[in-house]
Design a protein around this motif. Structure first.
Motif, short mmCIF file in Angstrom:
data_model
loop_
_atom_site.label_atom_id
_atom_site.label_comp_id
_atom_site.label_asym_id
_atom_site.label_seq_id
_atom_site.Cartn_x
_atom_site.Cartn_y
_atom_site.Cartn_z
N UNK A 1 3.64 -40.22 68.60
CA UNK A 1 3.05 -41.50 68.17
C UNK A 1 1.61 -41.30 67.72
N UNK A 2 0.84 -40.53 68.49
CA UNK A 2 -0.54 -40.25 68.10
C UNK A 2 -0.59 -39.52 66.76
N UNK A 3 0.31 -38.54 66.58
CA UNK A 3 0.34 -37.80 65.33
C UNK A 3 0.66 -38.72 64.16
N UNK A 4 1.59 -39.62 64.35
CA UNK A 4 1.93 -40.57 63.29
C UNK A 4 0.78 -41.49 62.95
N UNK A 5 0.03 -41.94 63.98
CA UNK A 5 -1.11 -42.83 63.75
C UNK A 5 -2.21 -42.11 62.98
N UNK A 6 -2.54 -40.89 63.41
CA UNK A 6 -3.61 -40.14 62.73
C UNK A 6 -3.17 -39.79 61.31
N UNK A 7 -1.90 -39.44 61.12
CA UNK A 7 -1.41 -39.14 59.78
C UNK A 7 -1.51 -40.35 58.87
N UNK A 8 -1.21 -41.54 59.41
CA UNK A 8 -1.35 -42.77 58.63
C UNK A 8 -2.79 -42.98 58.20
N UNK A 9 -3.72 -42.80 59.14
CA UNK A 9 -5.14 -42.93 58.81
C UNK A 9 -5.57 -41.88 57.79
N UNK A 10 -5.04 -40.64 57.91
CA UNK A 10 -5.38 -39.58 56.96
C UNK A 10 -4.89 -39.94 55.56
N UNK A 11 -3.69 -40.49 55.47
CA UNK A 11 -3.19 -40.94 54.17
C UNK A 11 -4.11 -41.99 53.57
N UNK A 12 -4.52 -42.95 54.38
CA UNK A 12 -5.39 -44.03 53.88
C UNK A 12 -6.73 -43.48 53.41
N UNK A 13 -7.29 -42.53 54.18
CA UNK A 13 -8.56 -41.93 53.78
C UNK A 13 -8.40 -41.18 52.47
N UNK A 14 -7.33 -40.39 52.35
CA UNK A 14 -7.11 -39.62 51.12
C UNK A 14 -6.92 -40.54 49.91
N UNK A 15 -6.23 -41.66 50.10
CA UNK A 15 -6.01 -42.59 49.00
C UNK A 15 -7.27 -43.38 48.64
N UNK A 16 -8.13 -43.61 49.65
CA UNK A 16 -9.31 -44.45 49.42
C UNK A 16 -10.53 -43.67 48.95
N UNK A 17 -10.56 -42.36 49.17
CA UNK A 17 -11.75 -41.57 48.84
C UNK A 17 -12.20 -41.70 47.39
N UNK A 18 -11.28 -41.79 46.40
CA UNK A 18 -11.76 -41.94 45.02
C UNK A 18 -12.62 -43.18 44.80
N UNK A 19 -12.46 -44.20 45.63
CA UNK A 19 -13.25 -45.42 45.46
C UNK A 19 -14.74 -45.18 45.68
#
Length: 576
Positions: free
Chosen positions: A421-439
């Motif tokens: 569960x922790x791995x899934x949560x951190x992975x979700x946050x990592x995806x969001x960071x990777x998608x948002x960084x270009x902004x």
């Protein structure tokens, strides 16, 4: 019985596929939008510029920075990046892709070491933990040689373990080959970490000792690592030895000149960079150490179970005792810490009633509060940006949802699902960071202004900065700039016989223009973002100005090629 066995196998295969899908989900953010952000000035340009100069000059043996030989670091990471520049062009994607690949391979090697030392569950959990360690994820997306150093150290340890288990010479050769490559990545520390990590077991274990003392392996280490050092000594003599060994290794360890920090600095950075997994470091270490009383078995049993703890502890203590230290020095210990935590979550001592269970529940509850608090922090960071109120509200809602997901194992008493569960949560946050960084790029204007300079400046023009030092400026202008640190220096440069393209903070530029008799024409304005500003958000942005000077006469001023601009070169040389 056959039906039951078939069902068991199918269930095992199904679980394996689910674990594999989760692992791919966790590693994928390493590669998303790799080229969307300009180089991060804190570290990337110092490593991305030398291979650019290699490709430009065709000299692959002597690394240079600003066309000056760079003695501080060995050349291997530059050799790795140069072919990617030739294949994809000199850009951010080409600079970062090898690091993302190296990080992914490190995750795979951590899994293989886990299989070697323990079992499938421990291996998978360790790989998940490493892939979802926030600082490891960030360094996987940033070009820095410590990512490659970590890969080669982990590979060396894995092949030494394989040599012990199989008694095959080629495994020892691969182990020492990886060690040699680690030395060519960042010096003698590349050999020190894997050899010291394994030596305590090599003393008592005949098979491991045989692989560590392999004459062929030691010969290969010397054959691969020594020639470049001999070449540099032959070409540059004692100056190379002084800079590479005395300044870069000895002085960094004992001197306060190169980034001295308190002895507790790396412990603090470890706790921050390993979140949320660092919350379980203490019970995990106690659990693994407590198993030392179990009978010694083969390599897949308990005989090397403490290797990750020793590996992790040695790296932490070694670099903590060094005077000069940076958070990226922790990279080689992340696989070791992931293996220790992987055993804790896979063996799940907290499923039984007792102290482990109470501590585990308390830590999970603390993390639930922490994840929800991240949403409030995101609100504070995003709200000042134009049109970002909706995004800030979305971040708060998402963090609340993730906090609820983390609370679910507590609520349902399925504590064995805490790790995935922790791995899934951190992975979700990592995806969001990777998608948002270009902004963020709309607030980082050094790159577009530098590219404008590269298009407009002629071969005889000078380019540089005043009152600011952005190493990425050199990478994007494609030439050696000056970095003027004082008004006296910039006035001397402006009064030369060359046209000057100048990038400076708005306040420094306006002060210069009022005091200078050289006309300065503003070409463009931009801004740079600084989230660490003390009074965020009011001082979160710095306005920068690109200007060009008009020389007093049209004479041709001849630069001394033996003296690189700037007078601030000493500052760049001190950068690790």
């Amino acid at each position: 019985m056959g039906g039951e066995g078939s069902t068991s196998v199918e269930g095992s295969v199904g679980r394996g596929k689910r674990w594999l899908c989760l692992l791919i989900l966790c590693v994928s953010p390493f590669f998303i939008h790799l080229g969307a952000n300009a180089l991060w000035d804190e570290s990337e340009p110092w490593s991305a510029e030398p291979p650019r100069e290699m490709v430009e000059s065709g000299n692959y043996l002597v690394p240079t920075y600003s066309d000056v030989p760079r003695f501080r670091k060995p050349p291997l990471t530059y050799w790795i990046i140069a072919p990617f520049y030739l294949l994809f062009g000199v850009n951010e994607f080409a600079a970062r892709l090898p690091g993302a690949i190296a990080a992914s391979l490190t995750v795979a090697l951590t899994y293989l070491i886990g299989r070697n030392l323990a079992n499938l569950q421990v291996a998978l959990m360790a790989a998940l933990i490493l892939a979802t360690t926030p600082r490891f994820f960030l360094f996987a997306r940033v070009y820095h040689m410590d990512t490659f150093l970590t890969l080669f150290i982990t590979a060396a340890i894995y092949f030494f373990l394989r040599a012990r288990a199989t008694a095959k010479v080629w495994n020892s050769l691969l182990a020492y080959g990886m060690t040699a490559i680690a030395v060519l990545t960042k010096g003698i520390v590349g050999a020190l970490i894997p050899l010291v990590a394994l030596t305590p077991w090599g003393i008592r274990d005949r098979d491991l000792r045989r692989s560590l003392l392999s004459p062929l392996g030691l010969g290969l280490l010397v054959l691969l690592a020594l020639p470049w050092y001999l070449l540099m000594y032959t070409k540059f003599g004692e100056e190379f030895l002084r800079v590479h060994f005395f300044l870069e290794h000895y002085q960094r360890a004992v001197s306060s000149r190169l980034g001295a920090k308190p002895i507790t600095f790396l412990v603090k950075e470890l706790l921050i960079g390993l979140l949320p997994w660092s919350a379980f470091m203490l019970p995990a270490t106690v659990f693994v150490l407590g198993r030392i009383r179990e009978p010694l078995k083969t390599v897949s049993g308990r005989s090397l179970a403490l290797l990750p703890v020793w590996w992790f502890g040695f790296v932490l203590v070694f670099f903590s005792l060094s005077s000069g230290k940076r958070e990226l020095y922790l990279m080689p210990l992340y696989p070791a810490m992931a293996l220790t935590l992987g055993e804790y979550f896979a063996e799940a001592p907290f499923m039984k009633r007792g102290a482990y269970r109470l501590v585990h529940q308390g830590l999970c509850l603390l993390l639930v509060c922490l994840v929800f608090g991240l949403g409030l922090v995101a609100w504070q960071i995003l709200q000042p940006f134009e049109g970002s109120t909706g995004k800030a509200a979305l971040a708060v809602g998402l963090c609340a949802l993730l906090a609820g997901a983390l609370a679910w194992p507590l609520w349902t008493n399925r504590l064995d699902l805490t790790g995935p569960t922790l791995a899934g949560i951190v992975a979700t946050l990592a995806w969001l960071v990777a998608l948002a960084l270009p902004l963020v790029e709309q607030y980082r204007d050094v790159k577009p202004l530098a590219l404008q300079v590269s298009r407009q400046a002629g071969p005889s023009d000078l380019v540089g900065t005043y009152g600011m030092q952005k190493a990425s400026f050199q990478f994007y202008v494609g030439r050696r700039p000056f970095y003027a640190c004082s008004e006296q220096e910039i006035q001397k440069i402006l009064h030369g016989r060359r046209r000057v393209f100048l990038l400076a903070p708005a306040d420094a530029f306006e002060s210069l223009r009022m005091q200078s008799d050289i006309p300065l024409e503003i070409l463009a304005r931009g801004r740079i973002l600084s989230i660490v500003a003390k009074r965020w958000p009011r001082q979160g942005f710095t306005e920068i100005i690109l200007a060009v000077s008009k020389p007093l006469d049209s004479g041709v001023w001849q630069a001394d090629p033996s003296r690189p601009y700037p007078s601030c070169a000493e500052v760049t040389e001190e950068h690790p």
